[in-house]
Scaffold this motif. Structure first.
Motif, PDB file in Angstrom:
ATOM      1  N   VAL A   1       0.848  -1.193   0.000  1.00  0.00           N
ATOM      2  CA  VAL A   1       0.000   0.000   0.000  1.00  0.00           C
ATOM      3  C   VAL A   1       0.882   1.242   0.000  1.00  0.00           C
ATOM      4  O   VAL A   1       2.050   1.185   0.405  1.00  0.00           O
ATOM      5  N   LEU A   2       0.337   2.360  -0.455  1.00  0.00           N
ATOM      6  CA  LEU A   2       1.083   3.617  -0.392  1.00  0.00           C
ATOM      7  C   LEU A   2       1.420   3.935   1.059  1.00  0.00           C
ATOM      8  O   LEU A   2       0.642   3.633   1.975  1.00  0.00           O
ATOM      9  N   SER A   3       2.577   4.549   1.269  1.00  0.00           N
ATOM     10  CA  SER A   3       3.051   4.843   2.621  1.00  0.00           C
ATOM     11  C   SER A   3       2.143   5.778   3.403  1.00  0.00           C
ATOM     12  O   SER A   3       2.154   5.769   4.625  1.00  0.00           O
ATOM     13  N   ALA A   4       1.346   6.573   2.709  1.00  0.00           N
ATOM     14  CA  ALA A   4       0.439   7.500   3.374  1.00  0.00           C
ATOM     15  C   ALA A   4      -0.834   6.805   3.864  1.00  0.00           C
ATOM     16  O   ALA A   4      -1.688   7.443   4.472  1.00  0.00           O
ATOM     17  N   THR A   5      -0.959   5.506   3.597  1.00  0.00           N
ATOM     18  CA  THR A   5      -2.146   4.759   4.020  1.00  0.00           C
ATOM     19  C   THR A   5      -1.721   3.611   4.931  1.00  0.00           C
ATOM     20  O   THR A   5      -0.549   3.349   5.133  1.00  0.00           O
ATOM     21  N   ARG A   6      -2.726   2.921   5.457  1.00  0.00           N
ATOM     22  CA  ARG A   6      -2.463   1.737   6.273  1.00  0.00           C
ATOM     23  C   ARG A   6      -3.219   0.568   5.659  1.00  0.00           C
ATOM     24  O   ARG A   6      -4.187   0.763   4.927  1.00  0.00           O
ATOM     25  N   VAL A   7      -2.764  -0.626   5.952  1.00  0.00           N
ATOM     26  CA  VAL A   7      -3.388  -1.835   5.424  1.00  0.00           C
ATOM     27  C   VAL A   7      -4.638  -2.158   6.247  1.00  0.00           C
ATOM     28  O   VAL A   7      -4.589  -2.156   7.480  1.00  0.00           O
ATOM     29  N   ASP A   8      -5.748  -2.430   5.572  1.00  0.00           N
ATOM     30  CA  ASP A   8      -6.984  -2.836   6.246  1.00  0.00           C
ATOM     31  C   ASP A   8      -6.890  -4.338   6.559  1.00  0.00           C
ATOM     32  O   ASP A   8      -7.472  -5.179   5.882  1.00  0.00           O
ATOM     33  N   VAL A   9      -6.130  -4.647   7.610  1.00  0.00           N
ATOM     34  CA  VAL A   9      -5.842  -6.038   7.971  1.00  0.00           C
ATOM     35  C   VAL A   9      -7.100  -6.784   8.416  1.00  0.00           C
ATOM     36  O   VAL A   9      -7.360  -7.903   7.971  1.00  0.00           O
ATOM     37  N   ASN A  10      -7.881  -6.178   9.311  1.00  0.00           N
ATOM     38  CA  ASN A  10      -9.016  -6.896   9.887  1.00  0.00           C
ATOM     39  C   ASN A  10     -10.273  -6.885   9.033  1.00  0.00           C
ATOM     40  O   ASN A  10     -11.245  -7.546   9.361  1.00  0.00           O
ATOM     41  N   GLY A  11     -10.243  -6.165   7.925  1.00  0.00           N
ATOM     42  CA  GLY A  11     -11.379  -6.160   7.018  1.00  0.00           C
ATOM     43  C   GLY A  11     -11.013  -6.827   5.709  1.00  0.00           C
ATOM     44  O   GLY A  11     -11.191  -8.028   5.517  1.00  0.00           O
ATOM     45  N   VAL A  12     -10.456  -6.048   4.807  1.00  0.00           N
ATOM     46  CA  VAL A  12     -10.162  -6.507   3.449  1.00  0.00           C
ATOM     47  C   VAL A  12      -9.208  -7.708   3.444  1.00  0.00           C
ATOM     48  O   VAL A  12      -9.472  -8.714   2.786  1.00  0.00           O
ATOM     49  N   VAL A  13      -8.109  -7.631   4.171  1.00  0.00           N
ATOM     50  CA  VAL A  13      -7.119  -8.714   4.141  1.00  0.00           C
ATOM     51  C   VAL A  13      -7.697  -9.988   4.749  1.00  0.00           C
ATOM     52  O   VAL A  13      -7.574 -11.075   4.179  1.00  0.00           O
ATOM     53  N   ARG A  14      -8.317  -9.874   5.892  1.00  0.00           N
ATOM     54  CA  ARG A  14      -8.887 -11.052   6.557  1.00  0.00           C
ATOM     55  C   ARG A  14      -9.867 -11.768   5.634  1.00  0.00           C
ATOM     56  O   ARG A  14      -9.813 -12.986   5.464  1.00  0.00           O
TER      57      ARG A  14
END
Length: 185
Positions: A89-102
């Motif tokens: 992901v772009l450095s200005a954002t965070r990964v949606d671990v508990n939603g999209v990734v899960r």
């Protein structure tokens, strides 16, 4: 050569700098396939103590924030099964671990992998993990904003140095999937 983005004193096509890349990254560059020629991947020398995003931007310029990506290793667990994946992901954002990734991993629970798991699984240094050269079979989830950029600054596998990679190359990595909503503000 002049770097395609940023102001770096030492920029060289990555195939000419295999000696400074970790084994998995060097192998991936050497065996590169896809529509983007390997010579368009550029290695830039940077100070290892400045590898973390905030410090890096202080020294190399805040304008790189919107053109830099982070590659993080995530663990998805369901029952006794654990799946490791990389998220870009772009450095200005965070990964949606508990939603999209899960959901994408079909996991009951997802979290960032520990430093030992991330470095042990990738053969790369913490703070320099890159999606280029990851283990075969690992899903590589990529935010579309990364793919849309002409060039993206990402780790080189070590804390010293970065890679400048054409955005569309991320979508062509082995096991890559472009995932809407992966990076959130």
């Amino acid at each position: 050569m002049r770097a395609p983005l940023g102001d770096f004193a030492d920029a060289t096509p990555a195939p000419e700098r295999l000696d400074v890349l970790t084994g998995p990254v060097a192998d991936a560059v050497r065996d590169w396939r896809g529509s983007v020629p390997a010579e368009r991947i550029v290695y830039v020398d940077t100070e290892p103590e400045w590898a973390d995003t905030a410090t890096f931007l202080e020294h190399y310029g805040p304008d790189l924030l919107d053109r830099s990506a982070n590659c993080v290793v995530v663990e998805g667990r369901r029952g006794g099964e654990t799946t490791l994946a990389a998220c870009v992901v772009l450095s200005a954002t965070r990964v949606d671990v508990n939603g999209v990734v899960r959901r994408r991993l079909g996991a009951r629970k997802a979290s960032f992998a520990s430093m030992d798991t991330a470095t042990g699984g990738t053969g790369m240094e913490y703070g320099g993990i890159t999606p280029i050269g990851l283990p075969a079979g690992w899903p590589v989830l990529v935010d579309p904003a990364v793919v849309d950029l002409p060039y993206v600054l990402v780790g080189s596998g070590r804390r010293r140095g970065k890679l400048l990679v054409p955005g569309r190359a991320f979508a062509e990595l082995p096991n890559a999937e472009v995932v809407e909503g992966l990076g959130v503000a």
